[in-house]
Design an enzyme around this catalytic site. Structure first.
Site, PDB file in Angstrom:
ATOM      1  N   ASP A  92       0.549  -1.205   0.160  1.00 10.53           N
ATOM      2  CA  ASP A  92      -0.269  -0.098   0.332  1.00 10.53           C
ATOM      3  C   ASP A  92       1.190   1.314   0.176  1.00 10.53           C
ATOM      4  OD1 ASP A  92      -1.205   2.352   0.697  1.00 10.53           O
ATOM      5  OD2 ASP A  92      -2.373   1.167   2.291  1.00 10.53           O
ATOM      6  N   HIS A  93       0.982   1.967  -1.183  1.00 10.28           N
ATOM      7  CA  HIS A  93       2.244   2.937  -0.567  1.00 10.28           C
ATOM      8  C   HIS A  93       2.258   4.075   0.022  1.00 10.28           C
ATOM      9  CE1 HIS A  93      -0.173   4.697  -4.066  1.00 10.28           C
ATOM     10  NE2 HIS A  93       0.321   6.039  -3.853  1.00 10.28           N
ATOM     11  N   HIS A 121      -6.165   3.084   1.531  1.00  9.25           N
ATOM     12  CA  HIS A 121      -4.995   3.988   1.869  1.00  9.25           C
ATOM     13  C   HIS A 121      -5.315   5.001   3.675  1.00  9.25           C
ATOM     14  CE1 HIS A 121      -2.737   2.648  -2.299  1.00  9.25           C
ATOM     15  NE2 HIS A 121      -3.006   4.115  -2.904  1.00  9.25           N
TER      16      HIS A 121
HETATM   17  C1  BG6 Z   1      -2.948   4.834  -6.094  1.00  8.23           C
HETATM   18  C2  BG6 Z   1      -5.148   4.394  -6.815  1.00  8.23           C
HETATM   19  O1  BG6 Z   1      -3.752   3.686  -5.014  1.00  8.23           O
HETATM   20  O2  BG6 Z   1      -3.284   5.877  -5.952  1.00  8.23           O
HETATM   21  C3  BG6 Z   1      -5.211   6.144  -7.802  1.00  8.23           C
HETATM   22  O3  BG6 Z   1      -5.257   3.259  -7.287  1.00  8.23           O
HETATM   23  C4  BG6 Z   1      -4.804   7.121  -6.827  1.00  8.23           C
HETATM   24  O4  BG6 Z   1      -6.458   5.883  -8.158  1.00  8.23           O
HETATM   25  C5  BG6 Z   1      -3.353   6.892  -6.473  1.00  8.23           C
HETATM   26  O5  BG6 Z   1      -4.149   8.081  -8.180  1.00  8.23           O
HETATM   27  C6  BG6 Z   1      -3.080   8.497  -5.163  1.00  8.23           C
HETATM   28  O6  BG6 Z   1      -1.662   7.886  -4.720  1.00  8.23           O
HETATM   29  P1  BG6 Z   1      -1.249   9.175  -4.653  1.00  8.23           P
HETATM   30  O7  BG6 Z   1       0.409   8.878  -4.368  1.00  8.23           O
HETATM   31  O8  BG6 Z   1      -1.021  10.010  -5.757  1.00  8.23           O
HETATM   32  O9  BG6 Z   1      -1.409   9.888  -3.160  1.00  8.23           O
END
Ligand code: BG6
Length: 506
Positions: free
Chosen positions: A181-182, A244
Site C-alpha cells: 500500500d504505497h 490508503h
Molecule cells: C492509487 C490509486 O493507489 O493511488 C489511484 O489506484 C490514485 O487511483 C493513487 O490516483 C493516488 O496516489 P498518490 O500517491 O498520488 O496520492
C-alpha cells in the site's frame, strides 16, 4: 543505510504504467544512492517481443521522465542489469523458460538464490503467477530467500480477498508475501508515528477527552485518465478507502506499539481495524456518501464527465467520490467520529489528516461559531508535506478579537534534498526483508470485512443516491451533512479553482 543481500529482481508487467512510472525510477534512485545490492540483476517480463536493448532504452526514458534522479554515464551498470523476457504470465508452460533465465541470471551476476518477484500486473494474475512460480520450485528458500510484492487491490471484496489469500498461502508463507500500500511508504505517513510517539505533548491529548473529531481527505484534481476500465470495476471506495485512507486512520488511532518492529506495529494496526464499529446495512445511507463527477468548464477548459471517459459505461454508477463516517469502539476513541473522503476531479491534489480538538469549555471571546477557536493539528501528507497547528491569537489593538493563526512546519526543511518516493522506501525494505510498511493479511481482511455492508448496500439499495458533482468542485454538497454537528463542515484547504494542482492554505 545498509546494502541489501545480493539478489535477482523479477518484475512481472515490466512495460506497464506502474513499472515505468514508479518501480524503475525507484530502483534507479536506490542505485544512485548506492543502496542497491552489491550484485543484482533485474529481469522484466512482458508479452511483447522486444530485445534487451529496446527495453534498456525504455528504462533510460522512464528514468528521464520520472525526474527523480538524473541518469548519468555512470549508470551504465544499472541499465545493463535489465534483461527482458517475453512470456505470457497466464501460461504455465512459459515458466520453464522463466526458470531457465533466472538460473542463467543468477550464474552470470553471481547473486545466489535470493529472489524478489514484483507482481505489477492486473489482479487477475495474482493467483496464477505465484502458483506457476511454485510449480517450478521458484518459491523454494533452500538456496536463498524468495519474496513476492503484490500490488493493490488485494481482492475485490471480503470473499475474494479470503480466496486470494488462501491461494497464495497454498504455496507461499505469510513471511514471503509483501502486500503493498504505497501510502505506507510516504515519509509523512510514517512521520505520524514519530510525531505521536516521540513527543510527550501530543499523547495526553490524543483521545476522546480532547479530540472532537478527525477528518481525513485525499483529493485529486485528475480524473480517471487512461484507467477507465480498471476504475469502472473499482470505484473510490475500493481504490482509495479500503487501503490508503483506512491505513491513515490506523496510524492516527493506534496504540503505542511495544517497539518499532514489523510485528508490533502491524499488531496495533489490526487492532484498530478490528475495533471499527460495524456499519449496519440499514445505516449505510446515513454513514456514507457517494458521488460521480460530471463535465464542467474549469478555467476555460472543458473537462469530461466520468461517464464520457474512455472505457467507461455511459450509464455507469461507479463512484468517483466517497465519504464515510467511521467510529472506533475502544477506550481511546469511543464516540469520536473519523470522517474520511476521497474523490477525483476535485479542485486540488491534497492529502491531509486533521485532528480537530474540542473547544474550550467556556468561550470568553466573541466568536461566530462554537468551533471558531478550536485548535486543529493538520498533518499534510502531500503535497507541501508538513504539519500545521492552528490556534487562536489576539489581534493587536482594542478589545479581544481572536484570529486563528498557523504554526507551520514544512517537511522539506528536514530533508537535505528531495523526499524519497514511497516506492523507493518500500522496495528497499522488501529487499532487506522488512515488512513493517507492508500490509498483513489480517489487516487486509479486516478492512474488507468492515466495508462489506457499504459495498453491498451501494450495489443493491437503489434508495442510496449517487450524487453528481461538477468537475473542479469539492464533491457533492450533501457530503457536509455527513458531519454530525450543525456548525461543522469539512475543511476546504483550497476553495479557489485558480489554485488547481497547487496546495493552498486558506
Ligand atoms: C492509487 C490509486 O493507489 O493511488 C489511484 O489506484 C490514485 O487511483 C493513487 O490516483 C493516488 O496516489 P498518490 O500517491 O498520488 O496520492
Amino acid at each position: 543505510m545498509k546494502k541489501p543481500d545480493n539478489q535477482i529482481i523479477v518484475i512481472f508487467g515490466g512495460r506497464g504504467d506502474l513499472a515505468i512510472r514508479k518501480i524503475i525510477p525507484s530502483l534507479h534512485a536506490l542505485y544512485i544512492q548506492g543502496i542497491m545490492p552489491e550484485r543484482f540483476a533485474i529481469l522484466v517480463t512482458g508479452r511483447g517481443k522486444i530485445t534487451d536493448d529496446t527495453y534498456r532504452n525504455e528504462v533510460k526514458k522512464a528514468v528521464a521522465e520520472a525526474h527523480t534522479e538524473r541518469m548519468s554515464h555512470d549508470d551504465k551498470g544499472f541499465v545493463e542489469s535489465f534483461s527482458y523476457i517475453s512470456m505470457d504470465p497466464s501460461v504455465a508452460a512459459d515458466y520453464n523458460f522463466l526458470a531457465e533465465r533466472i538460473g542463467e541470471a543468477r550464474d552470470k551476476a553471481g547473486t545466489g538464490g535470493n529472489t524478489l518477484y514484483y507482481l505489477s500486473v492486473p489482479p487477475e494474475l495474482y493467483k496464477d503467477i505465484p502458483r506457476y512460480l511454485a510449480h517450478q520450485g521458484l518459491n523454494n528458500e533452500g538456496d536463498g530467500w524468495k519474496r513476492i510484492i503484490i500490488e493493490k487491490p488485494f481482492g475485490y471484496d471480503y470473499a475474494s480477498a479470503v480466496s486470494l489469500n488462501a491461494a497464495l498461502l497454498e504455496y507461499w508463507n505469510e513471511s514471503q508475501l509483501y502486500r503493498i500500500d504505497h501510502y505506507l511508504g510516504k515519509e509523512t505517513v510514517q512521520n505520524i508515528l514519530v510525531t505521536r510517539f516521540s513527543n510527550g505533548i501530543f499523547e495526553p491529548l490524543w483521545n476522546r477527552n480532547y479530540v472532537n473529531h478527525v477528518e481525513i481527505t485525499s483529493s485529486e484534481s485528475l480524473g480517471v485518465e487512461k484507467r477507465g476500465a480498471y476504475y469502472e470495476d473499482t470505484g473510490a471506495l475500493r481504490d482509495m478507502i479500503q487501503n490508503h485512507l483506512l491505513h491513515l486512520v490506523g496510524f492516527i488511532a493506534m496504540e503505542p506499539p511495544s517497539s518499532i518492529n514489523s510485528t508490533s506495529i502491524r499488531n496495533e494496526l489490526v487492532k484498530v481495524f478490528e475495533s471499527f464499529r460495524p456499519i449496519k446495512y440499514e445505516e449505510v445511507g446515513s454513514n456514507s456518501l457517494r458521488g460521480q463527477y460530471s463535465g464542467a468548464h474549469v478555467r476555460g477548459e472543458w473537462l469530461e464527465g466520468y461517464r464520457n471517459e474512455a472505457n467507461v459505461d455511459p450509464a455507469s454508477t461507479t463512484e468517483t467520490f466517497a465519504a464515510l463516517k467511521v467510529y472506533i469502539d475502544n477506550w481511546r476513541w469511543g464516540g469520536v467520529p473519523f470522517y474520511i473522503r476521497t474523490g477525483k476531479r476535485l479542485p486540488t491534489r491534497v492529502t491531509e489528516a486533521v485532528i480537530h480538538f474540542k473547544p474550550t469549555p467556556h468561550y470568553l471571546f466573541s466568536s461566530k461559531s462554537r468551533c471558531e477557536g478550536c485548535n486543529q493539528l493538520i498533518i499534510r501528507i502531500q503535497p507541501d508535506e508538513g504539519m500545521l497547528l492552528r490556534f487562536g491569537m489576539k489581534i493587536p489593538g482594542a478589545g479581544f478579537n481572536v484570529k486563528n493563526v498557523n504554526m507551520d512546519f514544512h517537511y522539506a526543511d528536514l530533508a537535505s534534498g528531495r523526499l524519497p518516493e514511497a516506492y523507493e522506501r518500500l522496495i528497499y525494505d522488501c529487499m532487506n526483508g522488512d515488512s513493517t510498511l507492508y500490509t498483513r493479511s489480517d489487516a487486509v481482511l479486516a478492512a474488507w470485512r468492515f466495508l462489506e455492508p457499504v459495498i453491498n448496500a451501494w450495489k443493491n439499495d437503489p434508495s442510496i443516491p449517487l450524487y453528481g458533482y461538477p468537475a473542479g468542485t469539492w464533491g457533492p454538497e450533501k457530503a457536509d451533512d455527513l458531519i454530525e454537528e450543525a456548525d461543522l463542515t469539512w475543511r476546504y484547504p483550497c476553495k479557489n479553482l485558480a489554485d488547481d494542482g497547487v496546495y493552498c492554505e486558506l
